[in-house]
Scaffold this active site. Sequence first.
Site, short mmCIF file in Angstrom:
data_model
loop_
_atom_site.label_atom_id
_atom_site.label_comp_id
_atom_site.label_asym_id
_atom_site.label_seq_id
_atom_site.Cartn_x
_atom_site.Cartn_y
_atom_site.Cartn_z
N ASP A 218 0.72 -1.08 0.03
CA ASP A 218 -0.02 -0.06 0.09
C ASP A 218 0.87 1.23 -0.02
O ASP A 218 2.03 1.29 -0.39
CB ASP A 218 -1.18 0.02 1.11
CG ASP A 218 -2.23 0.71 1.00
OD1 ASP A 218 -2.36 1.87 0.54
OD2 ASP A 218 -3.37 0.11 0.92
N HIS A 241 2.21 2.15 -3.07
CA HIS A 241 1.22 2.95 -3.85
C HIS A 241 1.67 4.44 -3.89
O HIS A 241 1.08 5.20 -4.21
CB HIS A 241 -0.15 2.82 -3.15
CG HIS A 241 -1.08 1.61 -3.45
ND1 HIS A 241 -2.15 1.26 -2.74
CD2 HIS A 241 -0.59 0.39 -4.25
CE1 HIS A 241 -2.57 0.08 -3.32
NE2 HIS A 241 -1.56 -0.55 -3.96
#
Length: 392
Positions: A218, A241
Amino acid sequence: MVSIVCFIAILLPFTVFCTASASTITYNVVNFGAKADGITDSTKSFLSAWSSACASTQPATIYVPPGRYLLGSAQFWGQHCKNSAITMRIAGTLVAPSDYSVIGKNGNWLAFESVDGLSIYGGILDGRGTGLWACKASGKSCPTGATTLAFYNSRNIVVSGLTSLNSQMFHMVVYGCTNAKLQGLKILASASSPNTDGIHLQLSSGVSILNSRIATGDDCVSIGPGNSNLWIENVACGPGHGISIGSLGWDMQEPGVQNVTVKSVTFKGTQNGVRIKTWARASSAYVKGILFQHLVMVNVQNPVIIDQNYCPNSGNCPTQVSGVKISDVTYQNIHGTSATQVAVKFDCSKQYPCSRIKLEDVNLTYKTQPAVASCLNAGGTTSGLVAPTGCL
Ligand SMILES: *[C@@H]1O[C@H](CO)[C@@H](O)[C@H](O)[C@H]1NC(C)=O
Ligand SMILES: *[C@@H]1O[C@H](CO)[C@@H](O)[C@H](O)[C@H]1NC(C)=O
């Protein structure tokens, strides 16, 4: 206070070793019953060592010798500490229980609350999250999972040279804190692991993240509501991310984010480079005074993005207009490759257009075709070489 600490060696009569340093008491967790075997639960021993350090009026070091120490969820409270100079020197590895539900139900694995003056040096934290990730992937009902290392309402924190592996959820959280320096960190989890953000910051001020490598499933760093005066420099991010400001603007009354510098960061194979994301609904929040500088993008899906219609996984998201006001965001000296044709995307609020966006020396390319920039409700200026050419 500097004093001379001397050790008289018993085996070598008349030999005296002296070191000049602030006089410090050392609490070795093994002397509190911790076992370096990786299977004996050492939680209580660590908490007892903490209580002793916290009760001491002298600077104190909690020492964790080499070896593996099994720990369940542990909360280290600072409210009643007499000490504002506690050091944890971790030469060993702390491992979470093999049954993921033990810490997975608690929200945190290792949490510090209301601590003033804590430095953690070294150490490997192994959150053993793979079992929980597999449970989540299978669609069964699973515990939410635990943050590996969290600091709440604390001040004057240093974390240096620490490695965090395979956290169940976020690796680190800094919440309600002032003045924290996180440096020389290695944060690692598989690219497909759910919600394993590297470092999440919220309601904090004066946090710096330096010289670190973050590779997770993430955000490498996520900057939630109420943060100011942040400095992120020399970080290698990816997979993951990217570095995100947001998600912001879920609440009607929400504190803003201001004065954030992100510089000398390399993004490799990430979903985003530098992203600002807000929900499409009414809010008092804002983002201002942001500098993104000296960034390298290597095959990044969205190298530069402001998304005020944030909707992860195209789920059930609000579809109103974002109330978050975004202004004074500078992108300076950003180079590299985009994995999609839209290398620069500003999708801003219709009600509160992004203002004073600055692009300076930004050159992003896409395979053999020209990269493109896309702007909606965004105003600002470009200078120097900007490719794809600005749409501001
Ligand atoms: C912005 O934050 C930095 C630390 O990241 C700090 O040194 C600086 O003083 C802050 N600027 C303002 C105007 O508060
Ligand atoms: C942008 O970068 C590419 C790849 O490094 C380079 O070939 C190109 O010349 C640069 N564009 C300009 C206008 O300098």
